[in-house]
Design a protein around this motif. Structure first.
Motif, PDB file in Angstrom:
ATOM      1  N   ARG A 134       7.709  -8.017  -7.843  1.00  0.00           N
ATOM      2  CA  ARG A 134       6.580  -7.610  -6.994  1.00  0.00           C
ATOM      3  C   ARG A 134       5.225  -7.840  -7.669  1.00  0.00           C
ATOM      4  NH1 ARG A 134      10.369  -7.571  -3.168  1.00  0.00           N
ATOM      5  NH2 ARG A 134      11.456  -5.617  -2.894  1.00  0.00           N
ATOM      6  N   ILE A 135       5.244  -8.106  -8.975  1.00  0.00           N
ATOM      7  CA  ILE A 135       3.985  -8.378  -9.681  1.00  0.00           C
ATOM      8  C   ILE A 135       3.266  -9.548  -9.030  1.00  0.00           C
ATOM      9  CG2 ILE A 135       2.995  -9.180 -11.877  1.00  0.00           C
ATOM     10  CD1 ILE A 135       5.346  -7.675 -13.263  1.00  0.00           C
ATOM     11  N   ASN A 136       4.038 -10.553  -8.645  1.00  0.00           N
ATOM     12  CA  ASN A 136       3.488 -11.729  -7.967  1.00  0.00           C
ATOM     13  C   ASN A 136       4.039 -11.792  -6.547  1.00  0.00           C
ATOM     14  OD1 ASN A 136       1.819 -12.751  -9.897  1.00  0.00           O
ATOM     15  ND2 ASN A 136       3.121 -14.440 -10.510  1.00  0.00           N
ATOM     16  N   PRO A 137       3.314 -11.271  -5.562  1.00  0.00           N
ATOM     17  CA  PRO A 137       3.798 -11.327  -4.178  1.00  0.00           C
ATOM     18  C   PRO A 137       3.962 -12.772  -3.721  1.00  0.00           C
ATOM     19  CG  PRO A 137       1.865  -9.899  -4.380  1.00  0.00           C
ATOM     20  CD  PRO A 137       1.984 -10.657  -5.660  1.00  0.00           C
ATOM     21  N   THR A 138       4.959 -12.995  -2.872  1.00  0.00           N
ATOM     22  CA  THR A 138       5.195 -14.343  -2.337  1.00  0.00           C
ATOM     23  C   THR A 138       5.231 -14.292  -0.813  1.00  0.00           C
ATOM     24  OG1 THR A 138       7.588 -14.006  -2.528  1.00  0.00           O
ATOM     25  CG2 THR A 138       6.489 -15.109  -4.359  1.00  0.00           C
ATOM     26  N   GLY A 139       5.034 -15.446  -0.192  1.00  0.00           N
ATOM     27  CA  GLY A 139       5.148 -15.567   1.262  1.00  0.00           C
ATOM     28  C   GLY A 139       4.196 -14.655   2.005  1.00  0.00           C
ATOM     29  N   ARG A 140       4.727 -13.959   3.008  1.00  0.00           N
ATOM     30  CA  ARG A 140       3.906 -13.103   3.865  1.00  0.00           C
ATOM     31  C   ARG A 140       3.237 -11.985   3.072  1.00  0.00           C
ATOM     32  NH1 ARG A 140       7.033  -9.764   8.306  1.00  0.00           N
ATOM     33  NH2 ARG A 140       7.389  -8.470   6.482  1.00  0.00           N
ATOM     34  N   GLN A 141       3.976 -11.440   2.084  1.00  0.00           N
ATOM     35  CA  GLN A 141       3.420 -10.349   1.286  1.00  0.00           C
ATOM     36  C   GLN A 141       2.180 -10.797   0.516  1.00  0.00           C
ATOM     37  OE1 GLN A 141       6.800  -9.174  -1.004  1.00  0.00           O
ATOM     38  NE2 GLN A 141       7.812  -8.212   0.730  1.00  0.00           N
ATOM     39  N   ALA A 142       2.184 -12.037   0.038  1.00  0.00           N
ATOM     40  CA  ALA A 142       1.026 -12.559  -0.695  1.00  0.00           C
ATOM     41  C   ALA A 142      -0.213 -12.603   0.201  1.00  0.00           C
ATOM     42  CB  ALA A 142       1.330 -13.945  -1.243  1.00  0.00           C
ATOM     43  N   LYS A 143      -0.008 -13.003   1.457  1.00  0.00           N
ATOM     44  CA  LYS A 143      -1.128 -13.065   2.403  1.00  0.00           C
ATOM     45  C   LYS A 143      -1.630 -11.666   2.747  1.00  0.00           C
ATOM     46  CE  LYS A 143       0.563 -17.343   4.540  1.00  0.00           C
ATOM     47  NZ  LYS A 143       1.194 -17.934   5.744  1.00  0.00           N
ATOM     48  N   GLU A 144      -0.685 -10.733   2.899  1.00  0.00           N
ATOM     49  CA  GLU A 144      -1.067  -9.387   3.324  1.00  0.00           C
ATOM     50  C   GLU A 144      -1.758  -8.596   2.220  1.00  0.00           C
ATOM     51  OE1 GLU A 144       2.523  -7.637   4.764  1.00  0.00           O
ATOM     52  OE2 GLU A 144       2.472  -8.710   6.670  1.00  0.00           O
TER      53      GLU A 144
END
Length: 218
Positions: A131-141
């Motif tokens: 979770r330190i580096n969000p990916t995909g949709r989470q990164a945008k949010e």
């Protein structure tokens, strides 16, 4: 549904102090993970993430969860410690700073001796580290700027080490899967690090077989 969960699990009795209320809520959150199926955990993650974004979970509750996960001086059950890191990893999908500030705790507990003796704890710690580096949709949010780590970073070295733990416990496969996923999420050059792990594993396996061959022949 969220309103129901708020009333049932996130609203402490009025007579409780702020500290007692935080302990009460943290215990309730941890209890939601007990005996949960993978599908239920997926739903719980969405629920807790939504509640975190809506500021229904206070920083003091998060602190209490870290205390349950990181305590060493007194006895904490495996299910409670696992539950704490499961919940923290879920909250971090909405707010990655929750885990960024506690990397040292995760390396000491989940990727240390406690994680090696409880592989499920290690697995959920690897998930939280991702979770330190969000990916995909989470990164945008979350709008978090991701920064990849060099392969000699302590986090990546610890993830590699937990993969190389020798175990006949079937839980090891889940740990390895999540550790590799974390390496690919966090590392600048994950292929290089995973190639090194494979080389070391292969060398270790075939050295053992070579050492055993004379005895077999006898």
């Amino acid at each position: 549904l969220i309103e129901c969960y708020k009333r049932l699990f996130f609203e402490a009795p009025d007579s409780y102090s702020e500290n007692d209320a935080a302990n009460y809520i943290a215990r309730n959150m941890i209890s939601l993970t007990f005996g949960a199926t993978p599908a239920e955990l997926t739903s719980l993650e969405q629920l807790l993430s939504t509640m975190m974004k809506a500021n229904h979970i206070t920083p003091l509750v998060v602190t209490k969860l870290w205390q349950v996960y990181g305590v060493q001086k007194r006895e904490i059950s495996k299910s409670q410690r696992r539950g704490a890191i499961i919940v923290l990893g879920m909250l971090a999908t909405a707010k990655p700073e929750i885990v960024v500030g506690e990397m040292e705790t995760m390396l000491r507990i989940g990727l240390g001796s406690l994680g090696r003796s409880d592989l499920q704890l290690a697995k959920y710690t690897c998930i939280a580290l991702r979770r330190i580096n969000p990916t995909g949709r989470q990164a945008k949010e979350t709008n978090v700027q991701t920064s990849k780590l060099p392969n000699n970073h302590t986090v990546l070295m610890k993830l590699a080490a937990i993969i190389e733990v020798e175990s006949d416990n079937k839980e090891w496969y889940g740990v390895a899967e999540q550790a590799i996923s974390a390496i690919y999420t966090l590392s600048k050059h994950p292929d290089m690090l995973c190639s090194e792990i494979l080389r070391r594993k292969t060398k270790h396996v075939f050295q053992q077989r070579t050492a055993m061959t004379p005895e077999v022949e006898q």
